[in-house]
Design a protein around this motif. Structure first.
Motif, PDB file in Angstrom:
ATOM      1  N   ASP A  15      25.503 -16.372 -23.168  1.00 15.03           N
ATOM      2  CA  ASP A  15      25.480 -17.684 -23.840  1.00 15.03           C
ATOM      3  C   ASP A  15      26.666 -18.532 -23.388  1.00 15.03           C
ATOM      4  O   ASP A  15      26.511 -19.712 -23.075  1.00 15.03           O
ATOM      5  CB  ASP A  15      25.548 -17.506 -25.370  1.00 15.03           C
ATOM      6  CG  ASP A  15      24.280 -16.856 -25.915  1.00 15.03           C
ATOM      7  OD1 ASP A  15      23.239 -16.955 -25.234  1.00 15.03           O
ATOM      8  OD2 ASP A  15      24.355 -16.231 -26.993  1.00 15.03           O
ATOM      9  N   ARG A  16      27.846 -17.924 -23.392  1.00 13.14           N
ATOM     10  CA  ARG A  16      29.063 -18.656 -22.977  1.00 13.14           C
ATOM     11  C   ARG A  16      28.958 -19.143 -21.548  1.00 13.14           C
ATOM     12  O   ARG A  16      29.389 -20.243 -21.200  1.00 13.14           O
ATOM     13  CB  ARG A  16      30.279 -17.724 -23.073  1.00 13.14           C
ATOM     14  CG  ARG A  16      31.098 -17.932 -24.331  1.00 13.14           C
ATOM     15  CD  ARG A  16      32.423 -17.194 -24.207  1.00 13.14           C
ATOM     16  NE  ARG A  16      33.223 -17.650 -23.062  1.00 13.14           N
ATOM     17  CZ  ARG A  16      34.187 -16.950 -22.493  1.00 13.14           C
ATOM     18  NH1 ARG A  16      34.479 -15.744 -22.939  1.00 13.14           N
ATOM     19  NH2 ARG A  16      34.865 -17.431 -21.482  1.00 13.14           N
ATOM     20  N   THR A  17      28.368 -18.302 -20.707  1.00 20.71           N
ATOM     21  CA  THR A  17      28.256 -18.665 -19.290  1.00 20.71           C
ATOM     22  C   THR A  17      27.272 -19.821 -19.112  1.00 20.71           C
ATOM     23  O   THR A  17      27.548 -20.769 -18.357  1.00 20.71           O
ATOM     24  CB  THR A  17      27.804 -17.437 -18.464  1.00 20.71           C
ATOM     25  OG1 THR A  17      28.702 -16.361 -18.759  1.00 20.71           O
ATOM     26  CG2 THR A  17      27.834 -17.714 -16.984  1.00 20.71           C
ATOM     27  N   ILE A  18      26.165 -19.754 -19.808  1.00 24.31           N
ATOM     28  CA  ILE A  18      25.186 -20.851 -19.696  1.00 24.31           C
ATOM     29  C   ILE A  18      25.836 -22.159 -20.151  1.00 24.31           C
ATOM     30  O   ILE A  18      25.667 -23.210 -19.525  1.00 24.31           O
ATOM     31  CB  ILE A  18      23.902 -20.536 -20.513  1.00 24.31           C
ATOM     32  CG1 ILE A  18      23.175 -19.343 -19.879  1.00 24.31           C
ATOM     33  CG2 ILE A  18      22.979 -21.759 -20.593  1.00 24.31           C
ATOM     34  CD1 ILE A  18      22.024 -18.788 -20.690  1.00 24.31           C
ATOM     35  N   GLU A  19      26.619 -22.066 -21.220  1.00 26.68           N
ATOM     36  CA  GLU A  19      27.322 -23.262 -21.711  1.00 26.68           C
ATOM     37  C   GLU A  19      28.317 -23.783 -20.654  1.00 26.68           C
ATOM     38  O   GLU A  19      28.422 -25.000 -20.429  1.00 26.68           O
ATOM     39  CB  GLU A  19      28.039 -22.925 -23.029  1.00 26.68           C
ATOM     40  CG  GLU A  19      28.884 -24.035 -23.627  1.00 26.68           C
ATOM     41  CD  GLU A  19      28.147 -25.371 -23.832  1.00 26.68           C
ATOM     42  OE1 GLU A  19      26.903 -25.377 -23.907  1.00 26.68           O
ATOM     43  OE2 GLU A  19      28.840 -26.410 -23.872  1.00 26.68           O
ATOM     44  N   ALA A  20      29.006 -22.879 -19.978  1.00 25.97           N
ATOM     45  CA  ALA A  20      29.948 -23.306 -18.924  1.00 25.97           C
ATOM     46  C   ALA A  20      29.198 -24.011 -17.792  1.00 25.97           C
ATOM     47  O   ALA A  20      29.656 -25.030 -17.269  1.00 25.97           O
ATOM     48  CB  ALA A  20      30.723 -22.103 -18.388  1.00 25.97           C
ATOM     49  N   TYR A  21      28.028 -23.472 -17.425  1.00 30.16           N
ATOM     50  CA  TYR A  21      27.222 -24.129 -16.380  1.00 30.16           C
ATOM     51  C   TYR A  21      26.746 -25.496 -16.872  1.00 30.16           C
ATOM     52  O   TYR A  21      26.663 -26.446 -16.100  1.00 30.16           O
ATOM     53  CB  TYR A  21      26.027 -23.257 -15.975  1.00 30.16           C
ATOM     54  CG  TYR A  21      26.357 -22.232 -14.890  1.00 30.16           C
ATOM     55  CD1 TYR A  21      26.236 -22.565 -13.545  1.00 30.16           C
ATOM     56  CD2 TYR A  21      26.779 -20.950 -15.212  1.00 30.16           C
ATOM     57  CE1 TYR A  21      26.526 -21.638 -12.540  1.00 30.16           C
ATOM     58  CE2 TYR A  21      27.080 -20.017 -14.223  1.00 30.16           C
ATOM     59  CZ  TYR A  21      26.948 -20.364 -12.888  1.00 30.16           C
ATOM     60  OH  TYR A  21      27.240 -19.444 -11.896  1.00 30.16           O
ATOM     61  N   ARG A  22      26.423 -25.585 -18.177  1.00 27.88           N
ATOM     62  CA  ARG A  22      25.972 -26.875 -18.712  1.00 27.88           C
ATOM     63  C   ARG A  22      27.093 -27.914 -18.592  1.00 27.88           C
ATOM     64  O   ARG A  22      26.871 -29.057 -18.204  1.00 27.88           O
ATOM     65  CB  ARG A  22      25.523 -26.723 -20.167  1.00 27.88           C
ATOM     66  CG  ARG A  22      24.624 -27.848 -20.654  1.00 27.88           C
ATOM     67  CD  ARG A  22      24.478 -27.864 -22.159  1.00 27.88           C
ATOM     68  NE  ARG A  22      25.753 -28.036 -22.862  1.00 27.88           N
ATOM     69  CZ  ARG A  22      26.461 -29.150 -22.865  1.00 27.88           C
ATOM     70  NH1 ARG A  22      26.028 -30.226 -22.245  1.00 27.88           N
ATOM     71  NH2 ARG A  22      27.616 -29.202 -23.497  1.00 27.88           N
ATOM     72  N   GLN A  23      28.307 -27.458 -18.902  1.00 30.48           N
ATOM     73  CA  GLN A  23      29.459 -28.367 -18.786  1.00 30.48           C
ATOM     74  C   GLN A  23      29.678 -28.768 -17.327  1.00 30.48           C
ATOM     75  O   GLN A  23      29.989 -29.928 -17.042  1.00 30.48           O
ATOM     76  CB  GLN A  23      30.725 -27.667 -19.293  1.00 30.48           C
ATOM     77  CG  GLN A  23      30.578 -27.124 -20.685  1.00 30.48           C
ATOM     78  CD  GLN A  23      31.564 -27.779 -21.643  1.00 30.48           C
ATOM     79  OE1 GLN A  23      32.266 -28.699 -21.265  1.00 30.48           O
ATOM     80  NE2 GLN A  23      31.583 -27.317 -22.873  1.00 30.48           N
ATOM     81  N   ALA A  24      29.508 -27.806 -16.431  1.00 28.18           N
ATOM     82  CA  ALA A  24      29.647 -28.126 -15.002  1.00 28.18           C
ATOM     83  C   ALA A  24      28.583 -29.145 -14.616  1.00 28.18           C
ATOM     84  O   ALA A  24      28.863 -30.118 -13.894  1.00 28.18           O
ATOM     85  CB  ALA A  24      29.504 -26.857 -14.169  1.00 28.18           C
ATOM     86  N   ALA A  25      27.365 -28.941 -15.111  1.00 28.55           N
ATOM     87  CA  ALA A  25      26.271 -29.870 -14.788  1.00 28.55           C
ATOM     88  C   ALA A  25      26.607 -31.271 -15.272  1.00 28.55           C
ATOM     89  O   ALA A  25      26.328 -32.265 -14.588  1.00 28.55           O
ATOM     90  CB  ALA A  25      24.971 -29.369 -15.423  1.00 28.55           C
ATOM     91  N   SER A  26      27.221 -31.357 -16.447  1.00 28.79           N
ATOM     92  CA  SER A  26      27.510 -32.696 -16.978  1.00 28.79           C
ATOM     93  C   SER A  26      28.628 -33.373 -16.153  1.00 28.79           C
ATOM     94  O   SER A  26      28.611 -34.584 -15.961  1.00 28.79           O
ATOM     95  CB  SER A  26      27.799 -32.630 -18.483  1.00 28.79           C
ATOM     96  OG  SER A  26      29.147 -32.791 -18.739  1.00 28.79           O
ATOM     97  N   ILE A  27      29.564 -32.588 -15.622  1.00 26.82           N
ATOM     98  CA  ILE A  27      30.567 -33.181 -14.716  1.00 26.82           C
ATOM     99  C   ILE A  27      29.857 -33.675 -13.442  1.00 26.82           C
ATOM    100  O   ILE A  27      30.071 -34.797 -12.989  1.00 26.82           O
ATOM    101  CB  ILE A  27      31.650 -32.153 -14.312  1.00 26.82           C
ATOM    102  CG1 ILE A  27      32.390 -31.617 -15.532  1.00 26.82           C
ATOM    103  CG2 ILE A  27      32.623 -32.756 -13.298  1.00 26.82           C
ATOM    104  CD1 ILE A  27      33.377 -30.487 -15.223  1.00 26.82           C
TER     105      ILE A  27
END
Ligand code: PLP
Length: 441
Positions: free
Chosen positions: A424-436
């Motif tokens: 879950d944490r990793t998917i969230e980190a990728y989501r944040q990367a996607a938003s950048i």
């Protein structure tokens, strides 16, 4: 720390992949799924010791084996040890193919080099066939076609410092392309000593060979008297407590193992048909001899103990480990693709796609340049015209690091230490990367 390192080492270290820009972190400790750096930042790690740490960093199972051994005063002796016999038996039993012999060495590069020398000694031929995008370490015989060169593809020498005529002796063919394989054997088959391939190509893009391709490779190698080598340095014991060769039911003449079989220590091996392996003997009956006589640290007892503890654990717990890793990683791949899609960006995760296995613990996040990239070959993954290689290799790495996740090649592998919450944490980190990324793309 990095500045200090650059004063004494080229680029500040000893392994280019670990030296990302602008500077790498230096771990203070590592446990299970995480690494803590000198600044106290904690990262979920998907590099896991170059994919060697299937049980996570510093697993209890291996420490319990090594700590009393080291405490008893057991550094290198330079003599034979009985633990290597157990590890040899363990690996050969797992391969479940009669008539094999094994010899240990200390790196995958050395194992690949020795295997090619054995093939050349055995056949009396000096050409090698390999896959474009295939990486077998820095073995001089195989340093061609590992890196993609725009405009020229996977067909250039990858290093200076080698005799120019070597380029003619290394033939490169396309991954999973049966038609090209037949043509290549027709043209070069009678000159080839070996055909070497990874049944699961690692750096080339985390892609599985099709069973038909492996069967064809076996048939052509037999027809032309070529030694078939499977490089299982990544795939060995990664998808089941044996090699991928067992799951596919296609057997090579020689196999390379490394990474997992050392339990985090420097172990690699060549295993194969006794007739070819007998070339290691100095006064062999075969009439030819390859100088695969061993190095200072070959079969070091400490390493053998670590490897044996790892493989014992994998064989006794395989039924739970592999399907669980497969399920968790499938969820991660899907979650990453969805996270980017939610930001209007398309990514494609490679690493899955083979029904013969219980599930794959690898994932690589690719950024297709066009809609219709199939991600079925290393060219799809490494040609900048097909995938945005800079985004995957550099930008994504930094975007994830600032969110506490460490990846290489846009992803990596899971270990048994990774949990549902980590996913879950990793998917969230990728989501944040996607938003950048969305702000800039
Ligand atoms: C498939 C494969 N073969 C060989 C090697 C070389 O192994 P080593 O780095 O131990 O020399 C690697 C290293 O990553 C690899 O992935």
């Amino acid at each position: 720390m990095f500045e200090r390192a650059t004063k004494v080492m080229i680029r500040g270290g000893s392994h280019t992949l670990r030296l990302w820009k602008p500077y790498p972190f230096f771990p203070a400790s590592a446990q299970g799924a995480t690494v803590t750096d000198l600044d106290g930042s904690v990262y979920l790690d998907y590099w896991q010791g170059h994919y060697a740490n299937l049980l996570g960093h510093n697993p209890e199972v291996i420490r319990q084996e090594l700590e009393p051994y080291l405490a008893a005063g057991s550094l290198h002796t330079g003599f034979e040890n009985s633990v290597q016999i157990e590890l040899a038996e363990k690996i050969l039993t797992a391969l479940a193919q009669p008539g094999l012999k094994i010899r240990f060495t200390t790196s995958g590069t050395l194992a690949a080099t020795y295997a090619i020398m054995l093939a050349m000694g055995y056949t009396g031929r000096y050409y090698v066939l390999k896959i474009g995008g295939g990486w077998h370490g820095s073995s001089p015989y195989l340093l061609k076609g590992a890196k993609f060169h725009p405009g020229r593809g996977f067909n250039q020498m990858d290093s200076a410092g080698l005799p120019p005529e070597l380029a003619r002796h290394i033939i490169v063919t396309r991954f999973n392309d049966q038609e090209q394989l037949e043509k290549t054997f027709k043209r070069y088959g009678s000159k080839l000593a070996a055909f070497i391939l990874e049944p699961f190509i690692g750096v080339g893009g985390f892609l599985f060979c099709s069973p038909e391709y492996l069967k064809l490779a076996r048939k052509l190698a037999d027809d032309y008297g070529v030694v078939l080598i499977f490089d299982e340095i990544i795939s060995g014991f990664r998808f089941c407590p044996s090699g991928l060769q067992k799951l596919y039911g296609v057997r090579p003449d020689l196999s390379l193992f490394g990474k997992l079989i050392g339990g985090g220590q420097a172990v690699a091996a060549v295993a194969g048909r006794a007739k070819i392996m007998s070339g290691c003997e100095t006064a062999g009956s075969s009439g030819w001899h390859v100088n695969f006589e061993g190095g200072t640290f070959s079969a070091h007892e400490e390493y053998m103990r670590a490897g044996l503890a790892m493989l014992n654990y994998l064989t006794s717990h395989g039924k739970e480990i592999y399907p669980r890793l497969g399920q968790l990683t499938a969820r991660l791949r899907q979650g990453i693709e969805q996270a980017f899609a939610a930001e209007g960006l398309k990514v494609v995760c490679t690493g899955s796609g083979q029904t013969a296995i219980d599930g794959s613990s690898f994932f690589m996040v690719n950024f297709p340049q066009k809609d219709k990239i199939s991600y079925s070959s290393p060219e799809d993954v490494w040609d900048p015209a097909r995938s945005d290689v800079f985004l995957r290799e550099e930008a994504l790495k930094l975007a994830l690091l600032i969110n506490g996740v460490h990846v290489v090649h846009g992803g990596g592998c899971l270990s048994t230490a990774h949990t549902e919450q980590d996913i879950d944490r990793t998917i969230e980190a990728y989501r944040q990367a996607a938003s950048i990324f969305r702000r800039f793309l």
